[in-house]
Scaffold this motif. Structure first.
Motif, PDB file in Angstrom:
ATOM      1  N   GLY A 171       0.783  -1.219   0.000  1.00  0.00           N
ATOM      2  CA  GLY A 171       0.000   0.000   0.000  1.00  0.00           C
ATOM      3  C   GLY A 171       0.818   1.274   0.000  1.00  0.00           C
ATOM      4  N   GLU A 172       2.154   1.154  -0.107  1.00  0.00           N
ATOM      5  CA  GLU A 172       3.025   2.337  -0.082  1.00  0.00           C
ATOM      6  C   GLU A 172       3.233   2.819  -1.518  1.00  0.00           C
ATOM      7  OE1 GLU A 172       6.433   2.043   2.582  1.00  0.00           O
ATOM      8  OE2 GLU A 172       5.578   0.211   3.414  1.00  0.00           O
ATOM      9  N   ARG A 173       2.197   3.454  -2.072  1.00  0.00           N
ATOM     10  CA  ARG A 173       2.162   3.786  -3.496  1.00  0.00           C
ATOM     11  C   ARG A 173       3.244   4.795  -3.895  1.00  0.00           C
ATOM     12  NH1 ARG A 173      -3.067   2.654  -5.878  1.00  0.00           N
ATOM     13  NH2 ARG A 173      -2.779   4.458  -7.232  1.00  0.00           N
ATOM     14  N   GLU A 174       3.450   5.832  -3.074  1.00  0.00           N
ATOM     15  CA  GLU A 174       4.425   6.859  -3.437  1.00  0.00           C
ATOM     16  C   GLU A 174       5.840   6.285  -3.483  1.00  0.00           C
ATOM     17  OE1 GLU A 174       3.991   9.900  -4.551  1.00  0.00           O
ATOM     18  OE2 GLU A 174       1.844   9.483  -4.526  1.00  0.00           O
ATOM     19  N   LYS A 175       6.187   5.470  -2.463  1.00  0.00           N
ATOM     20  CA  LYS A 175       7.518   4.848  -2.434  1.00  0.00           C
ATOM     21  C   LYS A 175       7.677   3.883  -3.605  1.00  0.00           C
ATOM     22  CE  LYS A 175       8.334   5.120   2.569  1.00  0.00           C
ATOM     23  NZ  LYS A 175       8.568   4.328   3.802  1.00  0.00           N
ATOM     24  N   ALA A 176       6.596   3.177  -3.917  1.00  0.00           N
ATOM     25  CA  ALA A 176       6.644   2.233  -5.034  1.00  0.00           C
ATOM     26  C   ALA A 176       6.885   2.977  -6.347  1.00  0.00           C
ATOM     27  CB  ALA A 176       5.344   1.439  -5.103  1.00  0.00           C
ATOM     28  N   TYR A 177       6.200   4.123  -6.496  1.00  0.00           N
ATOM     29  CA  TYR A 177       6.374   4.922  -7.703  1.00  0.00           C
ATOM     30  C   TYR A 177       7.820   5.391  -7.851  1.00  0.00           C
ATOM     31  CZ  TYR A 177       5.963   8.701 -11.083  1.00  0.00           C
ATOM     32  OH  TYR A 177       6.150   9.508 -12.163  1.00  0.00           O
ATOM     33  N   GLN A 178       8.426   5.844  -6.740  1.00  0.00           N
ATOM     34  CA  GLN A 178       9.806   6.328  -6.785  1.00  0.00           C
ATOM     35  C   GLN A 178      10.769   5.206  -7.157  1.00  0.00           C
ATOM     36  OE1 GLN A 178      10.812   9.558  -6.690  1.00  0.00           O
ATOM     37  NE2 GLN A 178      12.696   8.571  -7.392  1.00  0.00           N
ATOM     38  N   LYS A 179      10.505   4.008  -6.636  1.00  0.00           N
ATOM     39  CA  LYS A 179      11.357   2.867  -6.986  1.00  0.00           C
ATOM     40  C   LYS A 179      11.239   2.544  -8.476  1.00  0.00           C
ATOM     41  CE  LYS A 179      13.416   1.642  -3.156  1.00  0.00           C
ATOM     42  NZ  LYS A 179      14.901   1.642  -3.044  1.00  0.00           N
ATOM     43  N   ALA A 180      10.035   2.692  -9.010  1.00  0.00           N
ATOM     44  CA  ALA A 180       9.842   2.440 -10.440  1.00  0.00           C
ATOM     45  C   ALA A 180      10.594   3.478 -11.274  1.00  0.00           C
ATOM     46  CB  ALA A 180       8.353   2.465 -10.772  1.00  0.00           C
ATOM     47  N   VAL A 181      10.594   4.723 -10.794  1.00  0.00           N
ATOM     48  CA  VAL A 181      11.359   5.774 -11.466  1.00  0.00           C
ATOM     49  C   VAL A 181      12.850   5.443 -11.416  1.00  0.00           C
ATOM     50  CG1 VAL A 181      12.032   8.213 -11.389  1.00  0.00           C
ATOM     51  CG2 VAL A 181       9.640   7.563 -11.053  1.00  0.00           C
ATOM     52  N   ASP A 182      13.314   4.993 -10.230  1.00  0.00           N
ATOM     53  CA  ASP A 182      14.723   4.603 -10.082  1.00  0.00           C
ATOM     54  C   ASP A 182      15.078   3.463 -11.038  1.00  0.00           C
ATOM     55  OD1 ASP A 182      15.068   6.480  -8.097  1.00  0.00           O
ATOM     56  OD2 ASP A 182      14.807   5.049  -6.444  1.00  0.00           O
ATOM     57  N   ALA A 183      14.134   2.545 -11.219  1.00  0.00           N
ATOM     58  CA  ALA A 183      14.377   1.413 -12.119  1.00  0.00           C
ATOM     59  C   ALA A 183      14.682   1.912 -13.527  1.00  0.00           C
ATOM     60  CB  ALA A 183      13.163   0.488 -12.135  1.00  0.00           C
ATOM     61  N   TYR A 184      14.019   2.990 -13.912  1.00  0.00           N
ATOM     62  CA  TYR A 184      14.273   3.545 -15.238  1.00  0.00           C
ATOM     63  C   TYR A 184      15.568   4.358 -15.265  1.00  0.00           C
ATOM     64  CZ  TYR A 184      14.015   6.310 -19.447  1.00  0.00           C
ATOM     65  OH  TYR A 184      14.319   6.892 -20.643  1.00  0.00           O
ATOM     66  N   LEU A 185      15.712   5.291 -14.314  1.00  0.00           N
ATOM     67  CA  LEU A 185      16.845   6.221 -14.362  1.00  0.00           C
ATOM     68  C   LEU A 185      18.174   5.551 -14.056  1.00  0.00           C
ATOM     69  CD1 LEU A 185      15.276   9.321 -12.567  1.00  0.00           C
ATOM     70  CD2 LEU A 185      15.617   8.978 -15.022  1.00  0.00           C
ATOM     71  N   VAL A 186      18.193   4.663 -13.032  1.00  0.00           N
ATOM     72  CA  VAL A 186      19.440   4.031 -12.598  1.00  0.00           C
ATOM     73  C   VAL A 186      19.738   2.771 -13.398  1.00  0.00           C
ATOM     74  CG1 VAL A 186      20.683   3.071 -10.608  1.00  0.00           C
ATOM     75  CG2 VAL A 186      19.088   4.963 -10.281  1.00  0.00           C
ATOM     76  N   GLY A 187      18.683   2.149 -13.939  1.00  0.00           N
ATOM     77  CA  GLY A 187      18.871   0.888 -14.645  1.00  0.00           C
ATOM     78  C   GLY A 187      18.620   0.964 -16.132  1.00  0.00           C
ATOM     79  N   PHE A 188      17.352   0.957 -16.501  1.00  0.00           N
ATOM     80  CA  PHE A 188      16.994   0.796 -17.914  1.00  0.00           C
ATOM     81  C   PHE A 188      17.587   1.879 -18.814  1.00  0.00           C
ATOM     82  CE2 PHE A 188      14.171   1.257 -21.593  1.00  0.00           C
ATOM     83  CZ  PHE A 188      14.229  -0.031 -22.086  1.00  0.00           C
ATOM     84  N   GLU A 189      17.611   3.115 -18.346  1.00  0.00           N
ATOM     85  CA  GLU A 189      18.115   4.205 -19.183  1.00  0.00           C
ATOM     86  C   GLU A 189      19.556   3.957 -19.633  1.00  0.00           C
ATOM     87  OE1 GLU A 189      17.617   8.992 -19.211  1.00  0.00           O
ATOM     88  OE2 GLU A 189      18.526   8.143 -17.419  1.00  0.00           O
ATOM     89  N   LEU A 190      20.348   3.296 -18.757  1.00  0.00           N
ATOM     90  CA  LEU A 190      21.746   3.018 -19.098  1.00  0.00           C
ATOM     91  C   LEU A 190      21.862   1.959 -20.190  1.00  0.00           C
ATOM     92  CD1 LEU A 190      23.339   2.971 -15.521  1.00  0.00           C
ATOM     93  CD2 LEU A 190      23.142   4.884 -17.113  1.00  0.00           C
ATOM     94  N   ALA A 191      20.805   1.147 -20.336  1.00  0.00           N
ATOM     95  CA  ALA A 191      20.831   0.089 -21.354  1.00  0.00           C
ATOM     96  C   ALA A 191      20.235   0.563 -22.682  1.00  0.00           C
ATOM     97  CB  ALA A 191      20.064  -1.127 -20.860  1.00  0.00           C
ATOM     98  N   GLU A 192      19.528   1.686 -22.661  1.00  0.00           N
ATOM     99  CA  GLU A 192      18.822   2.141 -23.858  1.00  0.00           C
ATOM    100  C   GLU A 192      19.723   2.351 -25.086  1.00  0.00           C
ATOM    101  OE1 GLU A 192      14.658   4.327 -23.054  1.00  0.00           O
ATOM    102  OE2 GLU A 192      16.414   5.482 -22.451  1.00  0.00           O
ATOM    103  N   PRO A 193      20.908   2.985 -24.945  1.00  0.00           N
ATOM    104  CA  PRO A 193      21.735   3.167 -26.144  1.00  0.00           C
ATOM    105  C   PRO A 193      22.077   1.858 -26.844  1.00  0.00           C
ATOM    106  CG  PRO A 193      22.522   4.550 -24.353  1.00  0.00           C
ATOM    107  CD  PRO A 193      21.487   3.640 -23.765  1.00  0.00           C
ATOM    108  N   ALA A 194      22.430   0.849 -26.046  1.00  0.00           N
ATOM    109  CA  ALA A 194      22.776  -0.445 -26.642  1.00  0.00           C
ATOM    110  C   ALA A 194      21.555  -1.104 -27.276  1.00  0.00           C
ATOM    111  CB  ALA A 194      23.368  -1.367 -25.578  1.00  0.00           C
ATOM    112  N   LEU A 195      20.397  -0.937 -26.640  1.00  0.00           N
ATOM    113  CA  LEU A 195      19.169  -1.512 -27.180  1.00  0.00           C
ATOM    114  C   LEU A 195      18.777  -0.839 -28.497  1.00  0.00           C
ATOM    115  CD1 LEU A 195      17.099  -1.922 -23.887  1.00  0.00           C
ATOM    116  CD2 LEU A 195      18.097  -3.740 -25.252  1.00  0.00           C
ATOM    117  N   PHE A 196      18.901   0.481 -28.537  1.00  0.00           N
ATOM    118  CA  PHE A 196      18.602   1.205 -29.783  1.00  0.00           C
ATOM    119  C   PHE A 196      19.534   0.756 -30.897  1.00  0.00           C
ATOM    120  CE2 PHE A 196      16.478   4.709 -27.266  1.00  0.00           C
ATOM    121  CZ  PHE A 196      15.232   4.538 -27.851  1.00  0.00           C
ATOM    122  N   ALA A 197      20.831   0.569 -30.543  1.00  0.00           N
ATOM    123  CA  ALA A 197      21.814   0.155 -31.548  1.00  0.00           C
ATOM    124  C   ALA A 197      21.458  -1.206 -32.140  1.00  0.00           C
ATOM    125  CB  ALA A 197      23.200   0.130 -30.942  1.00  0.00           C
ATOM    126  N   ARG A 198      20.979  -2.080 -31.272  1.00  0.00           N
ATOM    127  CA  ARG A 198      20.639  -3.427 -31.748  1.00  0.00           C
ATOM    128  C   ARG A 198      19.322  -3.428 -32.504  1.00  0.00           C
ATOM    129  NH1 ARG A 198      22.667  -7.855 -27.283  1.00  0.00           N
ATOM    130  NH2 ARG A 198      24.724  -6.980 -26.979  1.00  0.00           N
TER     131      ARG A 198
END
Length: 321
Positions: A294-321
């Protein structure tokens, strides 16, 4: 469902379980028997039970494959007999090691990770899966300790140098994979193989400070220690005690040797760049857990972190492929 699983896959899993038991016996027998005398009755009883369990697993493996593929039957019977006779720890350790080596060769078991684990990934996984009992710092003082069933033995203290001296990441990996029978240590086979290696390596870093690891890195270069000491294969199958034996010829002073060990156990992990997709997945797992509470705000921030700290770093390689 079992009929859909290839017999070779089932045999390989049974072989891995045998390796895990042999590894456990080889590392812990010295805590039960020393100089032909039982020094810990509970540990000794466990050794006898585990040696009997190795024979049970072997007989099942042999029946499934219609042969002793690894040629370990005489060694397993000798191991059980030596333990029953309270033989010295060197003999039992050598027999257990022989069983492990034969199984690893016969079933092509890889006793080390495909790549060196990273400190950040290990820390997240440890916090999510282990801290409840072992505590955030690994001292065995987690909040869930009081509700464990059974309560004994207590959670391991990974900051205890005496305990860690005889352990190896490979042994920790096996424990995480299969758990320990008749204890509160459950199996975490639901984690991926890579995630289990991340945890196994991370817990060896817990008793070392960043400063000690940094000093150890400088010493490693200055004293020109063999590069093979930094290999995942070496680190995963070596206990802290074994690593210290390899370090001492280059740096006999205890303080320096401890700093070098800190570098090998912590500093190397801190140098590894975490897989961005793994980082994203771990943050998303945290987000889901928070959302379910039920901790929606914290969950949202973690989802944002998943993009900024994780997925965003993989995007250039994914676009290249």
């Amino acid at each position: 469902l079992l009929l859909l699983i290839p017999r070779s896959a089932l045999a390989a899993d049974e072989a891995r379980r045998l390796v895990a038991l042999a590894d456990y016996i080889g590392g812990d027998y010295k805590n039960a028997v020393q100089g032909g005398k039982v020094v810990n009755p509970d540990e000794y009883q466990e050794m006898k039970e585990f040696s009997a369990r190795t024979l049970e697993l072997f007989n099942k493996l042999k029946a499934d494959e219609k042969k002793d593929k690894a040629g370990i039957e005489p060694d397993l019977k000798a191991l059980a007999s030596r333990i029953e006779q309270r033989d010295n720890e060197r003999v039992v350790g050598e027999l257990a090691q022989r069983v492990k080596e034969k199984l690893i060769a016969a079933y092509e078991i890889m006793p080390y990770p495909r790549r060196m684990p990273s400190f950040p990934a290990g820390r997240i996984l440890f916090s999510q899966n282990c801290a409840q009992c072992h505590g955030e710092t690994g001292k065995g003082d987690g909040s869930g300790r009081e509700t464990m069933k059974p309560k004994a033995p207590p959670p391991a203290n990974f900051t205890d140098p005496v305990l860690m001296a005889g352990l190896s990441p490979f042994k920790a990996f096996n424990t995480v994979t299969y758990g320990v029978e008749k204890t509160a240590m459950a199996d975490f086979s639901a984690l991926s193989e890579e995630e289990r290696w991340q945890v196994a390596f991370y817990l060896f870093s817990l008793r070392f400070s960043p400063a000690a690891a940094a000093d150890g890195k400088k010493l490693f270069a200055a004293k020109e220690l063999p590069q093979e000491l930094k290999a995942a294969a070496t680190l995963s199958t070596s206990s802290d005690e074994a690593l210290m034996e390899k370090i001492k010829p280059f740096s006999p002073a205890q303080t320096e040797a401890s700093q070098l060990l800190a570098y090998l156990r912590r500093g190397l992990l801190e140098e590894q760049t975490a897989d961005p997709l793994m980082t994203a997945r771990l943050f998303l797992q945290e987000a889901m857990s928070l959302y379910e509470k039920g901790e929606r705000e914290k969950a949202y921030q973690k989802a944002v972190d998943a993009y900024l700290v994780g997925f965003e770093l993989a995007e250039p390689a994914l676009f290249a492929r």
